[in-house]
Design a protein around this motif. Structure first.
Motif, mmCIF file in Angstrom:
data_model
loop_
_atom_site.group_PDB
_atom_site.id
_atom_site.type_symbol
_atom_site.label_atom_id
_atom_site.label_comp_id
_atom_site.label_asym_id
_atom_site.label_seq_id
_atom_site.Cartn_x
_atom_site.Cartn_y
_atom_site.Cartn_z
ATOM 1 N N ALA A 27 16.927 7.954 8.637
ATOM 2 C CA ALA A 27 15.541 7.514 8.717
ATOM 3 C C ALA A 27 15.326 6.763 10.023
ATOM 4 N N GLY A 28 14.141 6.899 10.566
ATOM 5 C CA GLY A 28 13.797 6.189 11.783
ATOM 6 C C GLY A 28 12.454 5.511 11.635
ATOM 7 N N SER A 29 12.172 4.602 12.552
ATOM 8 C CA SER A 29 10.867 3.949 12.559
ATOM 9 C C SER A 29 10.470 3.671 13.999
ATOM 10 N N GLY A 30 9.168 3.548 14.219
ATOM 11 C CA GLY A 30 8.694 3.274 15.559
ATOM 12 C C GLY A 30 7.182 3.157 15.595
ATOM 13 N N ALA A 64 13.018 -2.970 2.885
ATOM 14 C CA ALA A 64 13.198 -4.364 3.285
ATOM 15 C C ALA A 64 13.578 -4.538 4.754
ATOM 16 N N SER A 65 14.311 -3.617 5.327
ATOM 17 C CA SER A 65 14.773 -3.795 6.710
ATOM 18 C C SER A 65 13.785 -3.260 7.752
ATOM 19 N N TYR A 66 12.655 -2.729 7.317
ATOM 20 C CA TYR A 66 11.656 -2.198 8.242
ATOM 21 C C TYR A 66 10.515 -3.196 8.415
ATOM 22 N N LYS A 67 9.975 -3.277 9.625
ATOM 23 C CA LYS A 67 8.909 -4.240 9.922
ATOM 24 C C LYS A 67 7.705 -3.539 10.543
ATOM 25 N N PHE A 68 6.545 -4.188 10.447
ATOM 26 C CA PHE A 68 5.358 -3.718 11.142
ATOM 27 C C PHE A 68 5.557 -3.984 12.629
ATOM 28 N N LEU A 69 5.325 -2.955 13.454
ATOM 29 C CA LEU A 69 5.723 -3.016 14.856
ATOM 30 C C LEU A 69 4.591 -3.156 15.869
ATOM 31 N N LEU A 79 7.801 -4.297 5.963
ATOM 32 C CA LEU A 79 6.976 -3.265 5.318
ATOM 33 C C LEU A 79 6.991 -3.422 3.805
ATOM 34 N N LYS A 80 8.141 -3.856 3.284
ATOM 35 C CA LYS A 80 8.286 -3.962 1.831
ATOM 36 C C LYS A 80 7.255 -4.933 1.266
ATOM 37 N N ASN A 81 6.434 -4.412 0.378
ATOM 38 C CA ASN A 81 5.413 -5.182 -0.342
ATOM 39 C C ASN A 81 4.310 -5.756 0.546
ATOM 40 N N HIS A 82 4.069 -5.132 1.714
ATOM 41 C CA HIS A 82 3.006 -5.609 2.591
ATOM 42 C C HIS A 82 2.079 -4.518 3.111
#
Length: 140
Positions: A27-30, A64-69, A79-82
């Motif tokens: 999985a990736g994020s950006g 849990a380990s992913y954030k809004f960027l 990201l979790k619960n937000h």
């Protein structure tokens, strides 16, 4: 070159190749879509507003380990619960779950669908499953 050295060179090369292919499936994020065709964007606010993050690749059992960027309200939050809204930028469905490990209430975004306000997982989103339309989920 000895047989042992030849074997070692082949083994190291094969290991590197496996690591390259394994990382492509992760999985990736950006701040934009990337990866294999699956792409889901979460937004901190309703109506696709506030900070955003794009997710792609394989299923994510815990956000849990992913954030809004991106810049905007909620930048840096987990990201979790937000997440209040989401958009699916792929030709496959994506399902968002209330709990980690793909459990609990869910929202499914069909291919290229927008959810300006998530229904069952509004600010309660813990995992994502790509290319899956959950039974009993709210459908967008």
């Amino acid at each position: 070159m000895s047989a042992f050295r030849k074997f070692s060179a082949v083994a190291v090369g094969a290991s590197a190749l496996v690591m390259v292919f394994a990382s492509q499936a992760a999985a990736g994020s950006g701040e934009g879509c990337g990866g294999d065709g699956h792409c889901l964007r979460f937004s901190f606010n309703s109506d696709q507003g506030g900070s955003q993050t794009y997710l792609w690749g394989s299923n994510i059992p815990d956000l849990a380990s992913y954030k809004f960027l991106t810049l905007g309200g909620g930048e840096g939050y987990s990201l979790k619960n937000h997440a209040a809204s989401a958009a699916n930028f792929s030709p496959y469905p994506a399902t968002v779950y209330f709990n980690s490990n793909y459990a609990g209430s869910c929202d499914t975004l069909s291919d290229y669908a927008y959810a300006d306000k998530l229904h069952n997982t509004y600010n309660n989103n813990a995992s994502v499953r790509f290319n899956y339309s959950g039974s009993g989920c709210y459908k967008f």
